[in-house]
Design a protein around this motif. Structure first.
Motif, mmCIF file in Angstrom:
data_model
loop_
_atom_site.group_PDB
_atom_site.id
_atom_site.type_symbol
_atom_site.label_atom_id
_atom_site.label_comp_id
_atom_site.label_asym_id
_atom_site.label_seq_id
_atom_site.Cartn_x
_atom_site.Cartn_y
_atom_site.Cartn_z
ATOM 1 N N LYS A 536 -2.054 -6.871 -9.308
ATOM 2 C CA LYS A 536 -2.459 -5.931 -10.636
ATOM 3 C C LYS A 536 -2.940 -4.760 -10.419
ATOM 4 C CE LYS A 536 -4.600 -8.365 -13.978
ATOM 5 N NZ LYS A 536 -5.595 -8.689 -14.856
ATOM 6 N N GLU A 537 -3.696 -4.407 -9.377
ATOM 7 C CA GLU A 537 -4.340 -3.323 -9.137
ATOM 8 C C GLU A 537 -3.431 -2.107 -8.839
ATOM 9 O OE1 GLU A 537 -4.284 -3.828 -4.206
ATOM 10 O OE2 GLU A 537 -6.368 -4.221 -5.337
ATOM 11 N N ILE A 538 -1.996 -2.490 -8.868
ATOM 12 C CA ILE A 538 -1.138 -1.550 -8.575
ATOM 13 C C ILE A 538 -0.997 -0.602 -10.023
ATOM 14 C CG2 ILE A 538 1.501 -0.804 -8.575
ATOM 15 C CD1 ILE A 538 1.641 -3.171 -6.690
ATOM 16 N N PHE A 539 -1.246 -1.368 -11.053
ATOM 17 C CA PHE A 539 -0.925 -0.865 -12.504
ATOM 18 C C PHE A 539 -2.523 -0.607 -13.110
ATOM 19 C CE2 PHE A 539 3.110 -2.640 -11.499
ATOM 20 C CZ PHE A 539 3.941 -1.657 -11.732
ATOM 21 N N THR A 540 -3.556 -0.592 -12.369
ATOM 22 C CA THR A 540 -4.754 -0.227 -13.106
ATOM 23 C C THR A 540 -5.849 0.738 -12.478
ATOM 24 O OG1 THR A 540 -5.924 -1.579 -11.424
ATOM 25 C CG2 THR A 540 -4.949 -2.845 -13.213
ATOM 26 N N ASP A 541 -6.394 0.906 -12.824
ATOM 27 C CA ASP A 541 -7.339 2.275 -12.084
ATOM 28 C C ASP A 541 -8.315 1.416 -11.187
ATOM 29 O OD1 ASP A 541 -6.693 4.398 -13.711
ATOM 30 O OD2 ASP A 541 -7.806 3.983 -15.211
ATOM 31 N N SER A 542 -7.783 1.185 -10.015
ATOM 32 C CA SER A 542 -8.406 0.360 -8.913
ATOM 33 C C SER A 542 -8.766 1.312 -7.971
ATOM 34 C CB SER A 542 -7.412 -0.827 -8.501
ATOM 35 O OG SER A 542 -6.283 -0.202 -8.037
ATOM 36 N N GLY A 543 -8.385 2.621 -8.138
ATOM 37 C CA GLY A 543 -8.443 3.440 -6.992
ATOM 38 C C GLY A 543 -7.738 3.407 -5.867
ATOM 39 N N ILE A 544 -6.868 2.568 -5.787
ATOM 40 C CA ILE A 544 -5.644 2.367 -4.597
ATOM 41 C C ILE A 544 -4.487 2.949 -5.267
ATOM 42 C CG2 ILE A 544 -4.600 0.568 -3.220
ATOM 43 C CD1 ILE A 544 -6.765 -0.899 -3.348
ATOM 44 N N ASN A 545 -3.871 3.911 -4.529
ATOM 45 C CA ASN A 545 -2.709 4.634 -5.064
ATOM 46 C C ASN A 545 -1.571 3.958 -3.962
ATOM 47 O OD1 ASN A 545 -3.837 6.217 -6.896
ATOM 48 N ND2 ASN A 545 -4.439 7.615 -5.276
ATOM 49 N N HIS A 546 -0.648 3.093 -4.684
ATOM 50 C CA HIS A 546 0.454 2.537 -3.935
ATOM 51 C C HIS A 546 1.666 3.524 -4.256
ATOM 52 C CE1 HIS A 546 -1.117 -1.486 -3.665
ATOM 53 N NE2 HIS A 546 -1.762 -1.362 -4.471
ATOM 54 N N LEU A 547 2.241 3.883 -2.897
ATOM 55 C CA LEU A 547 3.447 4.753 -2.814
ATOM 56 C C LEU A 547 4.494 4.196 -3.353
ATOM 57 C CD1 LEU A 547 4.198 7.282 -1.517
ATOM 58 C CD2 LEU A 547 5.169 6.038 0.595
ATOM 59 N N ASN A 548 5.232 4.935 -4.198
ATOM 60 C CA ASN A 548 6.460 4.827 -5.116
ATOM 61 C C ASN A 548 6.250 3.431 -6.051
ATOM 62 O OD1 ASN A 548 7.422 6.953 -3.663
ATOM 63 N ND2 ASN A 548 8.304 5.737 -2.130
ATOM 64 N N PHE A 549 5.027 3.149 -6.586
ATOM 65 C CA PHE A 549 4.852 2.066 -7.257
ATOM 66 C C PHE A 549 5.705 1.995 -8.479
ATOM 67 C CE2 PHE A 549 2.467 4.836 -9.696
ATOM 68 C CZ PHE A 549 2.525 4.511 -11.015
ATOM 69 N N ASP A 550 6.191 3.336 -8.967
ATOM 70 C CA ASP A 550 6.925 3.295 -10.138
ATOM 71 C C ASP A 550 8.390 3.317 -9.995
ATOM 72 O OD1 ASP A 550 6.861 5.593 -8.792
ATOM 73 O OD2 ASP A 550 6.732 7.158 -10.589
ATOM 74 N N SER A 551 8.746 3.364 -8.530
ATOM 75 C CA SER A 551 10.230 3.532 -8.194
ATOM 76 C C SER A 551 11.028 2.493 -7.318
ATOM 77 C CB SER A 551 10.577 4.844 -7.634
ATOM 78 O OG SER A 551 10.085 5.193 -6.744
ATOM 79 N N PHE A 552 9.847 1.816 -6.328
ATOM 80 C CA PHE A 552 10.596 1.107 -5.389
ATOM 81 C C PHE A 552 11.291 -0.225 -5.772
ATOM 82 C CE2 PHE A 552 6.889 -1.496 -6.461
ATOM 83 C CZ PHE A 552 7.187 -3.050 -5.978
ATOM 84 N N GLN A 553 11.073 -0.671 -7.124
ATOM 85 C CA GLN A 553 11.931 -1.779 -7.505
ATOM 86 C C GLN A 553 13.152 -1.390 -7.766
ATOM 87 O OE1 GLN A 553 10.493 -4.254 -10.920
ATOM 88 N NE2 GLN A 553 10.773 -6.122 -9.304
ATOM 89 N N ALA A 554 13.126 -0.230 -8.792
ATOM 90 C CA ALA A 554 14.673 0.282 -9.338
ATOM 91 C C ALA A 554 15.315 0.649 -7.868
ATOM 92 C CB ALA A 554 14.225 1.571 -10.197
ATOM 93 N N GLN A 555 14.825 1.394 -6.969
ATOM 94 C CA GLN A 555 15.446 1.805 -5.899
ATOM 95 C C GLN A 555 16.252 0.734 -5.126
ATOM 96 O OE1 GLN A 555 12.406 4.057 -3.968
ATOM 97 N NE2 GLN A 555 13.029 5.882 -4.870
#
Length: 753
Positions: A536-555
């Motif tokens: 869930k932290e990928i889409f929260t203000d957890s402080g962890i920035n996941h690379l390409n979280f917004d595009s990796f599934q579509a790619q």
């Protein structure tokens, strides 16, 4: 008998040359204050230069008189003739009078420069003139600095005190003139910082210093910080104070360091008291009217405390535990208060993890801010943090023995954990370092005994294990209850739509535009979306920035779609030829195609090579001999570098099927592309109980903590329909590294019909 003016003048000039000039030379040689700056001021003074000039002129006139140059021209008027004839005598007398006058002025100047008490008054008055003129000329300030150094070397208390008092007011005047709107804080001219530093260095060389007031004002930081209503401290000032304290510790002068501690104790109480918020109702909402002022004062106080936590680490590294004991016990109030030390465990823990800072967010190059002896290289940065954290560890143990004066004081109450998940994770991931630090301190018997901390008391570690358990529980709850950030969700939806629309649009050009006849039989292929169970932290203000979280599934889906379409072409071929690249287009010619009926679909083909290097005639990127060419990418090895030749009427039909409403509801799908009926969702499994139960029943993600997870998915149903028994030829260029498949000959190619 007449007066011998010539003899008198020559006598005076001789006396000046034989007496005054040697005195000047002696003053230059016998520099009482050992200051080049003061000698320069003396020699550049107008009185000195006037005397030297008048002496030289007088000597010139004596020479003119001795030579006796006669008058060559007769004037009509006798007075003029007499004046010209006696001009040498007249000028000699006048120059002698000027010389005598300048000599008396010089005598007064010598008295000023030869007596320190008069000299400092002279220099102060001159420096005040420069200050009033707002010039950047510090020549008299520098000279006074040399006088102060001389007073230290000679332990002249009267001179030192007078100069010190003057400098006190010079520092205070700069503070009074400071613009409070300046966000950087007060930065003194460089000479002021060097004055303090050099004064400290001079005192460090004296075994028994009588100028105690100077120690308070320099090492005690009174000049640099001020006492009451002090302006914001700049980073430049902090750096210089650290340099001064570093020198004192390095020269084994803990008393000077303690002077600063006492001054800082008073400073934080009078200048950095927290400001109470001023609440007011506006539009039925409770707001803080002085919010900015409250925040600025809080930040200034925290910066001041940070500096002194680092100072504690420096003292601990030096091994001077007695000085630490003085820090811990110094107070000026009853009941006792210690504003430079933490009153609650919250400050202890938050400060410890701030300095630990494994990701260097707070201190990317800590030695630039807090240098430690022999710890200045890149490899030593962690050692600096270690010593500061170790000092904060002693503050942790100290909390167990603080005397409580009021009921609201609870020094060992559980700390307030950070609000952000990122900070909670930082604490939790590095908690064992805190435990090991306390274990290390407990083993240091000299330290524990000097600070009067019982060694055998096991409550230190019990308390830490209890806090670690509470922190883990708090962290788990925070992760479960974390709210998905709308902006991140929107980024995922918009990026997914953009990527997939571009891919789907590429394949419109191979879509059969004819109407599907119900009587015909079709082979149907289904391409659909996918989903993942992710943190869930990928889409929260957890402080962890996941690379390409917004595009990796579509790619991933874009790549999957391209590969699927290409391989569906391969599975529906009726004939395949494996040829050398030189034979491809001759083979296509041998198929005897009607340019109006056929189309060539290429997957992963570089047509530029055939056009520019093989020089195939009648070939472009859009057609060959009038037959249309459609270029598509490919990431499938079995299809790459292939040409598919088929009739236009046999191209596949694409159908975009909508998602059933019950799945839209269950997965909380959102329509992100209406044209191709693409849906996406990020469903919080701690809230979507029905979906979580379904996933648990499937048992595919038993290793996942679903309460801390989301179902991230992109859904679509795209059908490719082909006519059964349709004819399509695949010509693939043989790979140079392919040794398994047999190469076809050009003679093997037969007509398409």
């Amino acid at each position: 008998m007449g007066i011998d003016y010539i003899g008198i003048s020559v006598s005076f000039i001789t006396v000046m040359l034989g007496l005054a000039y040697p005195i000047l030379l002696q003053i230059t040689i016998d520099d009482k204050l050992s200051s080049e700056k003061i000698l320069d001021l003396f020699e550049k003074d107008e009185v000195y230069s006037t005397f030297i000039t008048s002496l030289k002129i007088s000597i010139v006139f004596v020479l003119i008189y001795v030579v006796g140059i006669s008058r060559e021209v007769d004037f009509i008027i006798d007075f003029t003739n007499n004046l010209v004839s006696n001009s040498a005598i007249v000028l000699l007398i006048i120059s002698t009078i000027v010389l005598i006058w300048s000599f008396f002025r010089l005598t007064n100047l010598i008295r000023i420069f030869y007596r320190p008490s008069k000299l400092i008054t002279y220099l102060m008055n001159k420096d005040k003139v420069e200050v009033n003129a707002k010039s950047n000329n510090y020549i008299y300030f520098d000279a006074l600095s040399d006088v102060l150094t001389w007073s230290i070397q000679n332990q002249n208390i009267l001179i030192g005190k007078e100069v010190s008092n003057y400098f006190y007011f010079r520092f205070r005047n700069i503070r009074d003139d400071f613009d409070v709107e300046n966000k950087s804080g007060l930065i003194y001219p460089d000479r002021f910082y060097w004055l303090v530093y050099n004064t400290i260095q001079s005192m460090l060389k004296i075994e028994s210093n009588s100028l105690i007031f100077l120690e308070n004002r320099t090492s005690g930081s009174i000049w640099l910080l001020g006492e009451f209503d002090a302006p914001k401290i700049s980073e430049v000032t902090y750096n210089w104070i650290w340099r001064n304290l570093f020198s004192a510790i390095n020269k084994n002068r803990p008393d000077l360091c303690f002077l600063h501690w006492k001054m800082a104790h008073q400073f934080i109480d009078y200048n950095l008291k927290l400001i109470n918020p001023d609440y007011n109702y506006e539009d039925d909402k409770l707001v803080v009217k002085n919010k900015e002022e409250v925040s600025q004062q809080k930040n200034r106080r925290e910066r001041f405390l940070e500096f002194h936590y680092a100072l504690g680490g420096l003292v601990l590294q030096s091994g001077n535990v007695e000085l630490l004991s003085k820090f811990f016990n110094y107070t000026t109030s009853s009941p006792s208060s210690y504003p430079l030390l933490p009153p609650h465990m919250t400050q202890v823990f938050s400060t410890f993890f701030k300095f630990l800072d494994p990701y260097d967010n707070h201190f990317p190059w800590i030695s630039e801010k807090y240098s430690f002896p022999e710890l200045e290289s890149l490899n030593d940065l962690n050692l600096i943090k270690h010593w500061i954290c170790k000092y904060i560890g002693t503050l942790y143990i100290r909390q167990f023995y603080l005397r409580v004066n009021y009921t609201f004081e609870k020094p060992i109450e559980s700390p307030f954990f950070p609000e952000s998940i990122r900070e909670k994770r930082l604490w939790l991931n590095n908690f064992n370092f805190l435990i090991n630090t306390i274990k290390e301190l407990i083993k240091d018997r000299d330290l524990m005994n000097t600070l009067n901390f019982p060694i055998e008391d096991n409550q230190y570690l019990k308390y830490l294990y209890k806090i670690k358990y509470e922190l883990k529980d708090d962290f788990d709850k925070a992760e479960i209850n974390a709210v998905l950030v709308i902006d991140k969700l929107q980024m995922f939806y918009s990026k997914s739509s953009e990527i997939l629309e571009n891919v789907f649009s590429d394949y419109i050009q191979i879509k059969n535009e004819n109407k599907i006849l119900n009587s015909e039989e079709f082979q149907t292929y289904n391409i659909q979306g996918t989903y993942n169970i992710t943190e869930k932290e990928i889409f929260t203000d957890s402080g962890i920035n996941h690379l390409n979280f917004d595009s990796f599934q579509a790619q991933f889906l874009a790549s999957h779609f391209r590969k699927s379409v290409a391989e569906i072409f391969h599975f529906n071929k009726s004939k395949k030829y494996l040829l050398n690249q030189e034979d491809v287009f001759p083979a296509i010619k041998m198929l005897n195609l009607n340019k109006n009926d056929f189309v060539i679909v290429c997957f992963g083909v570089n047509l530029d090579y055939f056009i520019n290097f093989l020089k195939i005639t009648n070939l472009s990127k859009t057609e060959f001999d009038g037959i249309p060419i459609i270029l598509l990418p490919s990431n499938s090895r079995i299809v790459n570098n292939s040409f598919f030749i088929l009739k236009k009427s046999d191209l596949p039909w694409f159908e975009y099927i909508d998602i059933d409403q019950r799945f839209i509801d269950l997965y909380e799908l959102k329509l992100i592309n209406k044209k191709f009926k693409i849906y996406a969702s990020v469903s919080d499994l701690s809230i979507n109980i029905a979906l979580r139960n379904q996933i648990e029943e499937e048992g595919r993600y038993s290793e996942k903590d679903l309460l801390k997870s989301v179902r991230q998915g992109i859904s679509f149903r795209t059908f490719l329909k082909w006519k059964k028994n349709m004819r399509m030829v695949q010509i693939q260029v043989k790979d140079n590294y392919d040794t398994n498949n047999r190469l076809d000959k050009l003679d093997d190619v037969i007509s398409f019909e």
